[in-house]
Design a protein around this motif. Structure first.
Motif: not given
Length: 100
Positions: A61, A78, A65
């Motif tokens: 994650e 990212r 993100e």
């Protein structure tokens, strides 16, 4: 059945190799990204030891993100889903310690 297993191993190897390239391009300025060597930045953990600090899959994650934690001067970046999967596969492949 064995042909399918060999195909899966080949795919996993290709994915990890793509992850190695990402690690070298985005992270090697600070982190030791291989299976040996010290990190160029003293506060950046060697990638082969990340499992001592984090469950590797929990980093997915953060990669997707925008990872902006770590040492104070770590740049934010990212990754796409494919890049994240590749980097995770690579990280799994080089861990030298037992996961916590």
């Amino acid at each position: 059945m064995s042909l399918m297993l060999l195909a899966n191993i080949a795919i996993a190897s290709e994915l990890a190799e793509a992850g190695r390239s990402i690690a070298e391009a985005k992270c090697a300025r600070c982190h030791a990204t291989g299976s040996v060597g010290a990190s160029p930045h003293k506060e950046a953990p060697p990638f082969r030891e990340l499992a001592r600090r984090y469950p590797i899959d929990n980093l997915a994650e953060a990669f997707a993100e925008g990872l902006s934690v770590g040492h104070a001067d770590m740049p934010e970046f990212r990754l796409s889903v494919g890049q994240t999967n590749a980097l995770l596969a690579y990280l799994h492949s080089i861990q030298t310690s037992n996961p916590r």
